[in-house]
Design a protein around this motif. Structure first.
Motif, mmCIF file in Angstrom:
data_model
loop_
_atom_site.group_PDB
_atom_site.id
_atom_site.type_symbol
_atom_site.label_atom_id
_atom_site.label_comp_id
_atom_site.label_asym_id
_atom_site.label_seq_id
_atom_site.Cartn_x
_atom_site.Cartn_y
_atom_site.Cartn_z
ATOM 1 N N SER A 313 0.835 -1.209 0.000
ATOM 2 C CA SER A 313 0.000 0.000 0.000
ATOM 3 C C SER A 313 0.869 1.259 0.000
ATOM 4 O O SER A 313 0.492 2.289 -0.562
ATOM 5 N N SER A 357 -4.953 1.651 2.910
ATOM 6 C CA SER A 357 -4.937 0.319 3.515
ATOM 7 C C SER A 357 -5.978 -0.568 2.848
ATOM 8 O O SER A 357 -7.155 -0.219 2.813
ATOM 9 N N GLN A 358 -5.538 -1.693 2.327
ATOM 10 C CA GLN A 358 -6.475 -2.646 1.733
ATOM 11 C C GLN A 358 -7.469 -3.117 2.790
ATOM 12 O O GLN A 358 -8.663 -3.062 2.595
ATOM 13 N N SER A 359 -6.924 -3.582 3.912
ATOM 14 C CA SER A 359 -7.775 -4.201 4.942
ATOM 15 C C SER A 359 -8.524 -3.173 5.767
ATOM 16 O O SER A 359 -9.592 -3.462 6.303
ATOM 17 N N THR A 362 -4.942 -2.395 9.437
ATOM 18 C CA THR A 362 -3.515 -2.435 9.768
ATOM 19 C C THR A 362 -3.236 -1.504 10.946
ATOM 20 O O THR A 362 -3.442 -0.288 10.855
ATOM 21 N N GLU A 498 8.227 -12.115 -0.874
ATOM 22 C CA GLU A 498 7.218 -12.726 -0.005
ATOM 23 C C GLU A 498 6.652 -14.021 -0.572
ATOM 24 O O GLU A 498 6.212 -14.874 0.190
HETATM 25 C C1 F6R Z 1 2.254 -7.312 0.449
HETATM 26 C C2 F6R Z 1 1.161 -6.937 1.322
HETATM 27 C C3 F6R Z 1 1.460 -6.080 2.488
HETATM 28 C C4 F6R Z 1 0.334 -5.087 2.753
HETATM 29 C C5 F6R Z 1 0.585 -4.329 4.067
HETATM 30 C C6 F6R Z 1 -0.486 -3.292 4.327
HETATM 31 O O1 F6R Z 1 1.819 -8.101 -0.629
HETATM 32 O O2 F6R Z 1 0.043 -7.341 1.119
HETATM 33 O O3 F6R Z 1 2.679 -5.428 2.348
HETATM 34 O O4 F6R Z 1 0.261 -4.198 1.670
HETATM 35 O O5 F6R Z 1 0.616 -5.233 5.137
HETATM 36 O O6 F6R Z 1 -1.732 -3.870 4.425
HETATM 37 P P1 F6R Z 1 -3.043 -2.998 4.287
HETATM 38 O O7 F6R Z 1 -3.086 -2.463 2.898
HETATM 39 O O8 F6R Z 1 -4.172 -3.948 4.568
HETATM 40 O O9 F6R Z 1 -2.944 -1.899 5.302
#
Ligand code: F6R
Length: 622
Positions: A313, A357-359, A362, A498
């Motif tokens: 991200s 943030s995807q999730s 974090t 990874e």
């Molecule tokens: C790598 C990956 C991680 C996330 C990081 C942030 O492939 O997935 O580096 O990008 O942990 O996560 P989020 O976007 O959910 O805050």
């Protein structure tokens, strides 16, 4: 609104009970969305429905407490909220026509606000914040009026008025042996049973009951009864789907026939980008955010942007920096969330913090965003998970509509984050008057072409895979890029680390001569992301010189370049071409071969690409 899995079923007298079939389908489709689930069945009393926010198990508990009667016709949905939070009320199905009609929906109806206004003026009342309820109300009105009580006709007429992307399924009390479904830019498959028929977002929705399937084409409608199915276009003209036999097992079906979720998600990227772009221009042609709790005058006064994020991200944030600074002339700093709080950052009321943030969970990013808010900054979240903590606490939100990302390593969320960051740049440029409407329109038009170009990269990825398979024993790979190619290089390296547990580093190509070039020895594989020769020419020429420098020292160069860039061929062991696109947008294409490479190489080494060792999808500890 929602993106998710829909399972519809119509069971004949000899068939399975509708509720059992729908629940089994939802269990298999839950990977498509899991923030609420609901079902509706036709019974002797009309339509009965149960829906619950949270995972499917919440709905199962509800059904235990409040059982539904036996039925032969039913629909169900598992939701991944895009707009309209993940609440019981926003869960599907949505009812209309006085509770006689139930509708479920995946996708985004772009003109829902306009339709809602018209329907409200006609006296329709809405209970949710979703566009789905608007589609249900429209189908209901048409069913009672122009369509003369024919659900298929009502669906056809409704689809003629809907804009955007949708899979819709509808049942009506007055046609108890019928389920009608429509699709535009969103998947829908029919399952053909013996005296029973099924519908699903994908075949996993009915794989336990039949393996005969029909895939619907774009802008088609299907009407199923226990022993028939009929396909038309939106105007009612007869049409045909494509019949096929499902030869995947249930686990493969959930992955769309791909060997892993990661591979599926890489292949989902054209849709992830297209969905993220969808529905952003309002009726006035102006861009809009999903949630805005900041006064636009405060956004106009912003004099600095700090992007906070981690991992992939954060690389999306680095791409954002180039675009936002160029379009909006505001300085943008990109900082790893966990570093931000532990220095003494200069943040005030004129700072806009963009938390990516995807999730949305974090912990590092959440804590950093909270800290920034305490210092008086406004926080805007770019997030893929509706209702998660970061967007809930943020002052404004721009959702990426990539759909749930199951594989631990981020792929489609990354491209969706970059897309959202571009939209944010254009939004700020519009608000602050840095960009003319025509410029915004041109950039949006270029962005609209990107999904098809990603598809081209995916379709041409056999050579990348072939190369990856020959490199399973490689111990170290370097990645070089300049400008927006730099974060792409770092993301390529991260994917390889990874997934394949190979040492990999991404460098700014210009930095090489300041040290890292010492790493180059005979046979060292180096990926180089070459900028377009049509852009700032000096940039292209500089990167070509960098390739020459490392080649002269024995590097095995693997080049990602723009179609037609023959100048690089002389210096590259391998060249992978990506379609032409403006330089700032190129990361959406250049990243894809690197993802494919890492995924294929890790697979060749026998590793589980969906769950790499030591990693978790959502890092909720600091
Ligand atoms: C790598 C990956 C991680 C996330 C990081 C942030 O492939 O997935 O580096 O990008 O942990 O996560 P989020 O976007 O959910 O805050």
């Amino acid at each position: 609104m929602g993106r998710g899995g829909s399972a519809g079923t119509l069971a004949g007298p000899e068939g399975h009970g509708a509720l059992d079939v729908v629940l089994e389908g939802l269990r298999r489709l839950e990977y498509r969305g899991y923030d609420s689930a609901g079902v509706a069945v036709i019974t002797g009393n009309g339509i009965e429905s149960r829906k619950k926010s949270g995972k499917l198990t919440n709905l199962l508990d509800e059904l235990q407490a409040n059982p539904l009667p036996e039925s032969l016709t039913g629909i169900g949905h598992t939701r991944w909220a895009t707009h309209g939070g993940p609440t019981d009320r926003n869960a599907h199905p949505h009812l209309a026509d006085g509770g006689k009609l139930a509708v479920i929906h995946n996708g985004i109806i772009e003109n829902f606000a306009e339709l809602k206004r018209t329907l409200s003026a006609q006296g329709v009342e809405f209970v949710s914040e979703t566009d789905t309820e608007v589609a249900a109300a429209l189908i209901g009105e048409l069913f009672r009026g122009e369509a003369g009580g024919d659900l298929t006709r009502a669906m056809q007429l409704a689809c003629q008025r809907l804009e955007g992307a949708f899979t819709l399924l509808a049942i009506h009390r007055d046609q108890p042996d019928t389920v009608v479904a429509a699709r535009r830019n969103s998947p829908l498959v029919v399952g053909l049973g013996d005296g029973e028929n099924f519908l699903g977002s994908d075949v996993s929705g009915f794989i336990d009951f039949t393996r005969r399937a029909v895939e619907l084409g774009q802008d088609q409608i299907v009407t199923i009864t226990p022993d028939s199915f009929e396909v038309t276009d939106f105007n009612g003209k007869p049409a045909q789907g494509r019949e096929f036999q499902v030869d995947w097992d249930a686990a493969a079906a959930e992955k769309g026939g791909f060997a892993s979720f990661m591979e599926k998600e890489i292949n989902d990227q054209p849709e992830a980008v297209a969905q993220t772009l969808l529905g952003r221009a309002g009726l006035d042609g102006k861009l809009q955010l999903d949630e805005l709790r900041i006064d636009p005058s405060q956004l106009k006064a912003v004099d600095k942007i700090i992007v906070l994020a981690c991992g992939t991200s954060a690389y999306a944030g680095q791409v954002a920096k180039y675009a936002i600074e160029h379009w909006c002339r505001i300085p943008v700093e990109v900082e790893l969330s966990h570093e931000f709080r532990y220095r003494d950052p200069i943040v005030n009321a004129n700072t806009l913090v963009v938390a990516i943030s995807q999730s949305g969970e974090t912990m590092d990013t959440l804590m950093a965003a909270r800290y920034a808010q305490e210092q008086g900054a406004k926080v805007l979240a770019i997030c893929n998970t509706n209702g998660s903590t970061i967007p809930r606490e943020a002052d404004a939100v721009l959702y990426t509509h990539a759909g749930p990302e199951i594989a631990v390593a981020s792929t489609k969320a990354f491209l969706a984050q970059i897309t959202a960051a571009y939209l944010l740049g254009l939004y700020l440029g519009q608000l602050r008057g840095n960009l003319f409407t025509g410029q915004i329109r041109d950039i949006l038009a270029d962005l609209a072409k990107v999904p098809a170009k990603i598809q081209t990269v995916l379709d041409d990825s056999d050579q990348v895979k072939k190369l990856a398979r020959t490199m399973a024993d490689t111990r170290s790979v370097l990645f070089l890029g300049r400008h927006v190619g730099f974060p792409v290089a770092m993301e390529g390296a991260l994917k390889l680390k990874e997934l394949a547990y190979i040492h990999a580093e991404g460098f700014a190509a210009g930095e090489l001569k300041h040290g890292p070039i010492a790493l180059i020895e005979e046979g060292q594989p180096v990926f180089v992301i070459v900028p377009s020769p049509r852009g700032r020419n000096s940039l292209h020429a500089k990167v070509v010189s960098n390739i020459q420098e490392i080649r002269a020292r024995g590097a095995k160069t693997i080049v990602i370049a723009e179609e037609g860039d023959t100048a690089v061929q002389a210096y590259a062991e391998h060249v992978f071409y990506i379609p032409e696109t403006p330089t700032l947008l190129a990361p959406l294409l250049a990243t894809v071969p690197l993802q494919v490479f890492a995924c294929e190489l890790a697979t060749a080494k026998g590793y589980d690409v969906d769950q790499p060792r030591n990693l978790a999808k959502s890092v909720t500890v600091e």
